[in-house]
Design a protein around this motif. Structure first.
Motif, short mmCIF file in Angstrom:
data_model
loop_
_atom_site.label_atom_id
_atom_site.label_comp_id
_atom_site.label_asym_id
_atom_site.label_seq_id
_atom_site.Cartn_x
_atom_site.Cartn_y
_atom_site.Cartn_z
N ASN A 43 -1.63 -5.28 -6.15
CA ASN A 43 -2.61 -5.53 -5.09
C ASN A 43 -4.05 -5.24 -5.55
O ASN A 43 -4.86 -4.71 -4.79
CB ASN A 43 -2.33 -4.68 -3.83
CG ASN A 43 -0.91 -4.79 -3.32
OD1 ASN A 43 -0.38 -3.84 -2.75
ND2 ASN A 43 -0.27 -5.93 -3.50
N SER A 89 0.01 1.35 -5.74
CA SER A 89 -1.10 0.67 -5.07
C SER A 89 -2.39 1.22 -5.65
O SER A 89 -2.41 2.28 -6.29
CB SER A 89 -1.04 0.90 -3.56
OG SER A 89 -1.07 2.29 -3.27
N THR A 95 4.69 -6.84 -2.08
CA THR A 95 4.39 -5.43 -2.35
C THR A 95 5.65 -4.59 -2.28
O THR A 95 5.89 -3.72 -3.13
CB THR A 95 3.34 -4.91 -1.34
OG1 THR A 95 2.13 -5.65 -1.50
CG2 THR A 95 3.06 -3.43 -1.55
#
Length: 382
Positions: free
Chosen positions: A136, A348, A116
């Motif tokens: 994600n 995200s 990430t």
């Protein structure tokens, strides 16, 4: 002209679930990749995904071929690359980098905070290239991020986010998930507690959570997830916890023993990790028959509303973890392909997907939203 979708690692359990979702809900040309030679295509039952899905042999270690194939998808706008080739503990951000350079939108199902961080470092480059990259995605992380956002939006002052996950047996997601679990036991990790970063040990601090039926009370433990990295920067909260548990519960005790009794050198040995993963997978092939392969997630938020302390839970339940992972990633892919989600940069899920769009995806996939005074539950009712 149909949009083209390249699913890297699309032959695995998670990748094929994403491909099935896209085959049902979009009118796109889907190509999945795997490491098996194309000469053995007859041995690969691609039809188990959809008769219209194509197969392409691709090894991520061959970086020049990966780059050339991604570049071939840049001939027309609106195409998409989906990275499903885990475990992401061992992946670099080369696929994302190639997509940005080629001007192609990107999503992945990464579940490792190290990956990430690598991906988020490309955010400015993606903005300049006009590339929407959502990382994600899937179930957890992914849908869990959207549940957190929904719960946070119920408050004037959100203070704490507590994410709890439970998976039945193998989750129907194959041996790769077992590898990810044992890789997650290797190192302590930092979490946001009481307004500061603190180190915790994986699979520690057991807590019993009451999940919606049919799970009931299940023990959950600290587990390193990307949400523990992104949620503290997305929302003004003082605490974020991410805890995971398995069903049946004896798997939790075995995993806890492995995490705390095995020497660290063993847990960092690839041979040991592979042995534990294979043994665990064979065990779940037996227990899956009565435990099922479902998943439940609870995102509980504490905070203040109208000056008073309050709490709110958003939850989701599904009978097959791999399938709902495909829904989480496939729904975001559908939104990007249709133009409903266009946000250049690397994001995200909670920073890219509104609750309105999340609910649209859930409803379109047959989930029923059951509202309560202090909770909401998404599940498919037969």
């Amino acid at each position: 002209m149909k949009k083209q979708v390249l699913i890297i690692g699309g032959y695995g359990r998670i990748g094929s679930s994403v491909a099935r979702d896209l085959a049902i809900y979009t009118n796109s040309e889907i190509t999945i990749t795997g490491r098996k030679p194309e000469a053995n295509i007859k041995e690969i039952p691609v039809s188990r995904i959809s008769s219209g899905v194509k197969y392409l042999a691709l090894d991520l270690a061959d970086k020049e071929r990966v780059k050339n194939i991604i570049n071939s998808y840049s001939k027309s706008s609106g195409n998409l690359v989906i990275h499903c080739a885990g475990p992401f503990n061992h992946r670099d951000a080369n696929v994302l980098k190639n997509c940005i350079e080629a001007g192609i939108n990107y999503i992945d199902v990464s579940d490792y905070r190290g990956f990430t961080r690598k991906a988020l470092a490309y955010s400015e480059a993606a903005k300049k290239a006009g590339v929407t990259a959502i990382i994600n995605t899937g179930i957890f992380p992914g849908i869990s991020n959207s549940l957190s956002r929904q719960s946070v939006e119920q408050f004037d002052e959100p203070e704490e986010i507590h994410l709890s996950y439970v998976v039945g047996g193998s989750g129907g997601a194959g041996v790769t998930v077992m590898r990810t679990t044992f890789l997650g036991l290797q190192n302590p990790f930092d979490v946001w507690i009481n307004g500061k970063w603190q180190s915790v040990k994986p699979y520690s601090d057991r807590q019993v959570i009451k999940f919606p039926s049919p799970y009931g009370k299940i023990g959950v433990y600290w587990f390193d997830m990307p949400e523990s990295l992104t949620l503290p920067t997305s929302f003004p909260v003082k605490t974020v916890t991410t805890k995971f548990g398995s069903f049946p519960d004896f798997y939790n005790h075995l995993t806890c023993m492995t995490a705390h009794l095995f020497p660290v050198s063993w847990l960092k040995n690839s041979g040991v990790i592979e042995f534990l993963s294979q043994v665990s997978y064979k065990m779940t092939q037996v227990t899956d028959k009565y435990s099922g392969t479902g998943v439940a997630i609870q995102a509980k938020v504490l905070g203040k509303k109208s000056g008073k302390k309050a709490d709110f839970c958003s939850s989701i339940i599904h009978k097959d973890t791999a399938t709902v992972t495909g829904i989480g990633a496939g729904g975001i892919a559908e939104l990007i392909l249709s133009g409903k989600l266009n946000k250049p940069g690397v994001w995200s899920v909670e920073n890219s997907l509104s609750t309105e769009l999340f609910e649209w995806v859930m409803q379109s996939r047959g989930f029923v939203k059951n509202d309560g005074e202090k909770s909401v539950v998404y599940q498919i009712e037969n």
